[in-house]
Design an enzyme around this catalytic site. Structure first.
Site, PDB file in Angstrom:
ATOM      1  N   SER A   1       5.649  -5.027   0.826  1.00 13.77           N
ATOM      2  CA  SER A   1       4.846  -5.880   1.793  1.00 13.77           C
ATOM      3  C   SER A   1       6.257  -6.748   2.547  1.00 13.77           C
ATOM      4  O   SER A   1       6.653  -6.826   2.566  1.00 13.77           O
ATOM      5  CB  SER A   1       4.501  -6.905   0.685  1.00 13.77           C
ATOM      6  OG  SER A   1       5.867  -7.166  -0.314  1.00 13.77           O
ATOM      7  N   LYS A   2       5.483  -7.317   3.354  1.00 16.21           N
ATOM      8  CA  LYS A   2       6.189  -8.144   4.312  1.00 16.21           C
ATOM      9  C   LYS A   2       7.340  -9.396   3.553  1.00 16.21           C
ATOM     10  O   LYS A   2       8.147  -9.531   4.247  1.00 16.21           O
ATOM     11  CB  LYS A   2       5.549  -8.905   5.320  1.00 16.21           C
ATOM     12  CG  LYS A   2       5.549  -8.393   6.579  1.00 16.21           C
ATOM     13  CD  LYS A   2       4.738  -9.125   7.323  1.00 16.21           C
ATOM     14  CE  LYS A   2       4.649  -8.943   8.741  1.00 16.21           C
ATOM     15  NZ  LYS A   2       3.394  -9.117   9.720  1.00 16.21           N
ATOM     16  N   ARG A   3       6.813  -9.854   2.456  1.00 15.88           N
ATOM     17  CA  ARG A   3       7.465 -11.001   1.553  1.00 15.88           C
ATOM     18  C   ARG A   3       8.356 -10.490   1.438  1.00 15.88           C
ATOM     19  O   ARG A   3       9.990 -10.558   1.434  1.00 15.88           O
ATOM     20  CB  ARG A   3       6.888 -11.551   1.002  1.00 15.88           C
ATOM     21  CG  ARG A   3       6.434 -12.412   0.873  1.00 15.88           C
ATOM     22  CD  ARG A   3       5.382 -12.963   0.164  1.00 15.88           C
ATOM     23  NE  ARG A   3       4.259 -12.237  -0.346  1.00 15.88           N
ATOM     24  CZ  ARG A   3       3.942 -12.116  -0.998  1.00 15.88           C
ATOM     25  NH1 ARG A   3       3.988 -12.518  -2.530  1.00 15.88           N
ATOM     26  NH2 ARG A   3       2.676 -10.837  -1.245  1.00 15.88           N
TER      27      ARG A   3
ATOM     28  N   GLY B   1      11.319  -7.674   3.226  1.00 16.03           N
ATOM     29  CA  GLY B   1      11.337  -7.012   4.088  1.00 16.03           C
ATOM     30  C   GLY B   1      10.509  -6.300   5.210  1.00 16.03           C
ATOM     31  O   GLY B   1       9.739  -7.235   5.535  1.00 16.03           O
TER      32      GLY B   1
END
Ligand code: GLU
Length: 475
Positions: free
Chosen positions: A246-248, A250
């Site tokens: 997920s974006k969170r 990296g």
């Protein structure tokens, strides 16, 4: 006759290309190239609510950057509405789909009631009971409606997935899927089946998150009387802690990696290994080698961990394979983006710097970040190294060495070495003392290429100036 291989990458434009999307695109591309097939790009832009300006251009640009070119398309689903409508009409006509006039309020209420009763939430088929006459009257009143697919009640739906093996679903858990929305746009399920058929897709290769949609698709193929393409669902991409990538945690956009200075060859190589391996120890692959060795049979089911260290190591390896000219070009670009943009370094100088740094860089910009002393005199001196290598007696020793260096005429690497050894002998100290001090004086840091290489590249006058400066500044 066997159809030639046709595969497709069918992204919904979200504003960027996800690394998972890059993997899907890559596997399709490799498969097409390996089998002399066609690779189709189809933009699935039927969700108007999620429309992002410029997203398609960004996506195509990212694919292009990665070197994944397509043979057909891009097709845009938003430009094919008439086609989907015709196909829905056919299903309506044959009683395989029906119109539904339920308002969102009513559906909401229905869902709430089902949840309270703890039964599976599925459309209750109120509109399936409408008579022809009622339907026509409601249409005439211009009441908006959707078209739903009629799912058979008790069917076991089976198929064989190239990656996942035999898969089975029970139809009773499947909702009467909306095929056409009230705005005339198809849903994903209708559009994907119609297009895969019309575009002659022989193999559907996509992420595992789409696996649960397959039973609906298989029923649609059956309703239309079409042959089902082969399917391969690719494993999920995971963070090192095994959560879904997920974006969170990296970067997930291909553009982010590009902007950080990763080589496309490295990113493509890395992404290829997220879910596939050749069955050997080989990890370094050129695109051509990937085309030769890739096979869907060797794609595994278990989630693939996105390991940035591995990506970095591949970047290092791919960078080493670049020619001096290529790396020089990249270094010049990086310099233009750096605080040294206004300075003019000759190509000859930059090539010398690169020769010294080739084995020490994962990214081209490492040269600027870790060896800025090639582009400016040290602005500070590494504290630890000062403590360790710059003693009370160092300035006077350095002075002697500086004098020795000044006498050199067009010195080569070896001449600096000889001069340093001579001075050490004179001072009756080990060479190491002078080496560490000099390195600190001319570079400000304690790590880097060989000292004599740095001296040679900087040149006699620059080196001597820096040593004098250090003698005055370092305390
Ligand atoms: N439009 C879907 C996506 O955004 C494609 C799913 C498929 O390949 O069928 O990934």
């Amino acid at each position: 006759m066997h159809d030639s291989v046709h595969v497709r990458f069918a992204p919904s434009p979200t504003g960027y290309l996800h690394v998972g999307g890059l993997r899907t695109a890559l596997y399709n591309y490799l498969f097409a190239r390996k089998h002399n097939g066609k690779f189709v790009l189809r933009i699935e832009d039927t969700d108007r609510a999620r429309y992002v300006e410029g997203a398609t251009e960004k996506l195509i640009e990212a694919l292009h950057w990665a070197g994944i070119d397509y043979d057909e398309g891009p097709y845009f689903q938003s430009q094919r509405l008439e086609i989907y409508k015709q196909h829905v009409e056919k299903l309506l006509h044959e009683g395989k789909a029906y119109r539904c006039f339920c308002t969102s309020e009513r559906l909401e209420q229905m869902r709430n009631e089902m949840e309270t009763k703890k039964v599976d939430v599925k459309y209750d088929r109120t509109c399936l009971k409408l008579s022809e006459k009622e339907i026509q009257e409601t249409i005439d009143k211009k009441i908006p409606h959707v078209v739903r697919m009629k799912i058979p009640e008790n069917r076991t739906i089976k198929f064989h997935d190239i990656v996942r093996g035999d898969v089975e679903f029970q139809s009773k858990i499947i909702d009467d899927q909306v095929l056409l929305k009230s705005d005339g746009f198809p849903t994903y399920h209708l559009a994907v089946v119609v297009d895969d058929y019309l575009m002659n897709i022989t193999h559907v290769i996509r992420g595992e998150e789409w696996l649960s949609s397959v039973p609906k698709h298989l029923l649609l193929y059956e309703y239309f009387g079409w042959q089902v393409p082969q399917m391969a669902h690719l494993p999920l991409l995971l963070n090192p802690d095994k959560s879904k990538l997920s974006k969170r945690q990296g970067d997930v956009a291909v553009e982010d990696y590009r902007d950080k200075g990763y080589l496309k060859e490295a990113l493509v190589n890395f992404v290829a290994l997220l879910g596939w391996n050749p069955g050997t120890e080989q990890e370094y692959f050129s695109l051509q080698e990937l085309i030769e060795q890739f096979s869907l049979e060797r794609v595994h089911k278990s989630g693939a961990v996105f390991n940035v260290d591995k990506l970095n190591s591949l970047n290092f390896q791919h960078l080493r394979k670049k020619t001096d000219e290529e790396v020089l070009h990249m270094l010049k670009e990086e310099l233009l983006k750096s605080k040294f943009a206004d300075k003019n370094f000759s190509e000859e100088y930059l090539l010398q710097v690169l020769t010294a740094m080739r084995e020490r860089m994962t990214f081209v910009k490492d040269v600027i970040e870790n060896a800025s002393y090639f582009f400016e005199s040290p602005t500070q001196y590494e504290e630890n190294s000062v403590k360790k290598n710059w003693k009370e007696e160092t300035p006077s020793q350095m002075k002697l060495l500086t004098e020795e260096f000044s006498k050199l005429v067009h010195p080569k690497k070896e001449d600096y070495e000889t001069a340093l050894h001579k001075t050490a002998q004179q001072l009756q100290i080990g060479n190491g003392k002078l080496i560490h001090g000099t390195r600190l004086a001319i570079s400000g840091v304690s790590a880097g290429p060989g000292l004599y290489d740095i001296l040679f590249i900087l040149g006699r006058d620059e080196s001597v100036n820096r040593m004098r400066m250090a003698i005055e500044t370092i305390r």
